[in-house]
Design an enzyme around this catalytic site. Structure first.
Site, PDB file in Angstrom:
ATOM      1  N   CYS A 116      -7.873  -4.627  -0.794  1.00 53.42           N
ATOM      2  CA  CYS A 116      -7.593  -3.511   0.112  1.00 53.42           C
ATOM      3  C   CYS A 116      -6.093  -3.437   0.400  1.00 53.42           C
ATOM      4  CB  CYS A 116      -8.390  -3.690   1.408  1.00 53.42           C
ATOM      5  SG  CYS A 116      -7.901  -2.562   2.717  1.00 53.42           S
TER       6      CYS A 116
ATOM      7  N   CYS B 177      -5.173  -4.333   4.006  1.00 55.18           N
ATOM      8  CA  CYS B 177      -5.329  -5.782   4.234  1.00 55.18           C
ATOM      9  C   CYS B 177      -4.142  -6.534   3.633  1.00 55.18           C
ATOM     10  CB  CYS B 177      -6.639  -6.290   3.650  1.00 55.18           C
ATOM     11  SG  CYS B 177      -8.101  -5.907   4.653  1.00 55.18           S
TER      12      CYS B 177
ATOM     13  N   ASN C 143      -9.303  10.148   8.829  1.00 58.26           N
ATOM     14  CA  ASN C 143     -10.073  10.745   7.748  1.00 58.26           C
ATOM     15  C   ASN C 143     -11.201   9.796   7.368  1.00 58.26           C
ATOM     16  OD1 ASN C 143      -8.255  12.931   7.605  1.00 58.26           O
ATOM     17  ND2 ASN C 143      -6.873  11.739   6.305  1.00 58.26           N
TER      18      ASN C 143
ATOM     19  N   GLY D 291     -11.254  13.405   3.172  1.00 53.57           N
ATOM     20  CA  GLY D 291      -9.927  13.207   2.580  1.00 53.57           C
ATOM     21  C   GLY D 291      -9.400  11.791   2.724  1.00 53.57           C
TER      22      GLY D 291
ATOM     23  N   HIS E 191      -9.514   1.581   4.538  1.00 52.97           N
ATOM     24  CA  HIS E 191      -9.327   0.649   5.662  1.00 52.97           C
ATOM     25  C   HIS E 191      -9.011   1.545   6.847  1.00 52.97           C
ATOM     26  CE1 HIS E 191      -7.539  -3.375   7.254  1.00 52.97           C
ATOM     27  NE2 HIS E 191      -7.381  -2.484   8.233  1.00 52.97           N
TER      28      HIS E 191
ATOM     29  N   HIS F  52      -7.791   3.720   9.656  1.00 55.85           N
ATOM     30  CA  HIS F  52      -6.444   3.958  10.166  1.00 55.85           C
ATOM     31  C   HIS F  52      -6.419   5.265  10.932  1.00 55.85           C
ATOM     32  CE1 HIS F  52      -6.776   5.501   6.028  1.00 55.85           C
ATOM     33  NE2 HIS F  52      -5.983   6.499   6.407  1.00 55.85           N
TER      34      HIS F  52
ATOM     35  N   HIS G 199      -3.889   8.217  11.890  1.00 57.00           N
ATOM     36  CA  HIS G 199      -2.591   8.848  11.664  1.00 57.00           C
ATOM     37  C   HIS G 199      -2.057   9.318  13.011  1.00 57.00           C
ATOM     38  CE1 HIS G 199      -3.049   9.521   7.188  1.00 57.00           C
ATOM     39  NE2 HIS G 199      -4.313   9.382   7.517  1.00 57.00           N
TER      40      HIS G 199
HETATM   41  P1  AMP Z   1      -5.927   8.728   4.175  1.00 56.95           P
HETATM   42  O1  AMP Z   1      -5.962   9.941   3.302  1.00 56.95           O
HETATM   43  O2  AMP Z   1      -6.314   9.029   5.594  1.00 56.95           O
HETATM   44  O3  AMP Z   1      -6.694   7.565   3.583  1.00 56.95           O
HETATM   45  O4  AMP Z   1      -4.408   8.338   4.268  1.00 56.95           O
HETATM   46  C1  AMP Z   1      -3.829   7.227   3.672  1.00 56.95           C
HETATM   47  C2  AMP Z   1      -2.379   7.272   4.042  1.00 56.95           C
HETATM   48  O5  AMP Z   1      -1.795   6.027   3.673  1.00 56.95           O
HETATM   49  C3  AMP Z   1      -1.578   8.375   3.350  1.00 56.95           C
HETATM   50  O6  AMP Z   1      -0.979   9.206   4.337  1.00 56.95           O
HETATM   51  C4  AMP Z   1      -0.545   7.601   2.536  1.00 56.95           C
HETATM   52  O7  AMP Z   1       0.708   8.250   2.483  1.00 56.95           O
HETATM   53  C5  AMP Z   1      -0.473   6.286   3.276  1.00 56.95           C
HETATM   54  N1  AMP Z   1      -0.041   5.141   2.480  1.00 56.95           N
HETATM   55  C6  AMP Z   1      -0.488   4.775   1.254  1.00 56.95           C
HETATM   56  N2  AMP Z   1       0.116   3.639   0.859  1.00 56.95           N
HETATM   57  C7  AMP Z   1       0.947   3.281   1.866  1.00 56.95           C
HETATM   58  C8  AMP Z   1       1.858   2.181   2.052  1.00 56.95           C
HETATM   59  N3  AMP Z   1       2.031   1.225   1.129  1.00 56.95           N
HETATM   60  N4  AMP Z   1       2.564   2.133   3.208  1.00 56.95           N
HETATM   61  C9  AMP Z   1       2.408   3.102   4.139  1.00 56.95           C
HETATM   62  N5  AMP Z   1       1.557   4.139   4.030  1.00 56.95           N
HETATM   63  C10 AMP Z   1       0.856   4.230   2.907  1.00 56.95           C
HETATM   64 ZN    ZN Z   2      -8.652  -3.681   4.526  1.00 55.64          ZN
END
Ligand code: AMP
Ligand code: ZN
Length: 114
Positions: free
Chosen positions: A4, A7, A87, A93, A98, A100, A102
């Protein structure tokens, strides 16, 4: 979870631009910002999405919402307002599996959730 992405960020295996952390929560800058301020707030424990929240782990979710005001104030977006988005799954989307939140701010966001 070993494969992940977030993670790996928690374990320090992948770098991030950290803005907050404590024992249970991390917040860092989104790598592809959609607003002048675009942060991701995650639990350090692996939960795949908001669908994994239950009575046994919801304390960490409450804690995330306790620290978000502090994170928003330090980012300078608390006064003018911001948006919290999570999301979930394919239609939602979700790309990173994992949980999160936004944090989007620093510009006017349209009311649409499109
Ligand atoms: P989601 O579509 O809600 O799963 O959003 C995942 C988010 O993670 C996106 O906005 C990506 O730009 C962001 N993301 C992906 N890889 C990284 C990373 N290494 N560091 C920071 N953000 C990331
Ligand atoms: Zn994770």
């Amino acid at each position: 979870m070993s494969d992940c992405l977030f993670c790996k960020i928690v374990k320090g295996e992948i770098p991030c631009s950290l803005v907050y952390q404590d024992d249970a929560v991390m917040a860092f800058k989104d790598i592809n910002p959609l607003a002048p301020t675009h942060l991701l707030v995650i639990p350090k424990q692996h939960l795949a999405s908001a669908l994994d929240i239950n009575a046994h782990n919801s304390a960490v979710i409450a804690h995330m919402f306790e620290v978000i005001p502090q994170i928003a104030k330090e980012a300078g977006i608390a006064e003018k307002g911001f948006r919290i988005v999570t999301n979930i799954g394919k239609d939602g989307g979700q790309i990173v599996q994992h949980l999160h939140f936004h944090i989007l701010g620093g510009r006017h966001l349209e009311p649409s959730l499109g």
